[in-house]
Write a protein that holds these residues in place. Structure first.
Motif: not given
Length: 316
Positions: A192-204
């Motif tokens: 869960g936390s890692a997915y948030a970090e993935l979203a932060l890095l890749r952007g949305d």
């Protein structure tokens, strides 16, 4: 296993209903009710599928919270209506035919006694995140078409799963930590936390989050798999002895300011001041006000949807 708590992402579900159900579906007075029909029908389906004992429809009381805009000014900026009503800045551009239907949905939920949940100054994501994080008794199923919510999946202290509606309710996918890890390549032990970090890095782009220039989803997932967390990735970027590629190191170090600001923007709140519209989140098995419910169902032309909802409740 105890019956789950169902947490519905209200806006996500009625937006999808509005665009997924034909606008030719109208009330007796000619007003479109496609979103109303679709929302009530979807609620009936998820209740029948997951057999909950508790439920809350989570609301956006502030779809673009100031604390997020202060940190990342581009946050949802592209969704702001070009011509803002006087005295009401930052109004989300919502289709004209949807706004009155949201009022109809709220009327029906109120008449039926189905709990809604909200927090002043926070988005529905934060309400969902807070209720999921605070649950200590029953498993939780979050229902949303927003991928951001994948960050709430957990196995402990209770199972938290996300029924993701990305391809519609018929093809909805139930995500837990294992499924998030498999789908996105993030560490399973903190999916869960890692997915948030993935979203932060890749952007949305849909939320106006730029991400780290030059780092897409694949690179972000690889970095998380290698280093375990965003914190460790940033430590490696600053460590001249680490094996991180020079190009990646440069990109991360150039984006330090964005990364620091975006952390609180991307992560859903788990401490929002959530209040319920009803004394408890217990799912009513019958309409709290049968007369008003029937009157509204007739007025809006959604009697068949209310019947489907009641049939789902009768099976609990």
């Amino acid at each position: 296993m105890s019956a789950p708590v169902l947490l519905l992402d209200g806006a996500s579900m009625w937006f999808r209903s509005f665009f997924g159900v034909p606008s030719s579906i109208k009330a007796p007075d000619g007003r479109p009710v496609n979103a109303v029909r679709g929302f009530i029908d979807s609620m009936a389906v998820v209740i029948a599928r997951h057999q909950p004992s508790r439920l809350a429809v989570c609301l956006d009381l502030d779809w673009r919270p100031q604390f997020r805009v202060d940190l990342v000014p581009s946050y949802k900026a592209h969704r702001v209506a070009e011509e803002e009503p006087a005295g009401d800045p930052d109004v989300e551009e919502v289709p004209d035919e949807l706004t009155p239907q949201v009022d109809m949905i709220m009327d029906l939920l109120d008449a039926f006694g189905i709990p809604t949940a909200g927090a002043p100054g926070y988005e529905a994501d934060d309400v969902l995140g807070t209720l999921a994080a605070k649950e200590r008794k029953d498993p939780v199923v979050v229902v949303s078409g927003d991928r951001d919510l994948l960050q709430v999946v957990a196995d402990d202290p209770v199972a938290v799963r996300v029924l993701y509606l990305g391809r519609g309710l018929a093809k909805a996918t139930l995500f837990g930590p294992k499924e998030v890890a498999e789908q996105y390549g993030v560490p399973a032990q903190r999916a869960g936390s890692a997915y948030a970090e993935l979203a932060l890095l890749r952007g949305d782009p849909s939320d106006g989050l730029p991400g780290v220039p030059g780092i897409g989803e694949k690179t972000a997932a690889t970095l998380l798999a290698q280093h375990g967390s965003l914190e460790q990735i940033l430590k490696a970027a600053e460590d001249p002895k680490s094996k991180m590629a020079k190009g990646i190191r440069t990109k991360l170090r150039s984006a330090t300011e964005y990364i620091e600001a975006a952390e609180a923007v991307v992560r859903v709140a788990t401490d929002a001041p959530v209040t319920l519209s009803t004394p408890t989140d217990k799912l009513p098995l019958h309409a709290a006000d049968p007369g008003r419910t029937a009157e509204l169902a007739t007025k809006y032309g959604v009697g068949s949807s209310i019947s489907r909802l009641q049939k789902a409740l009768d099976a609990l």
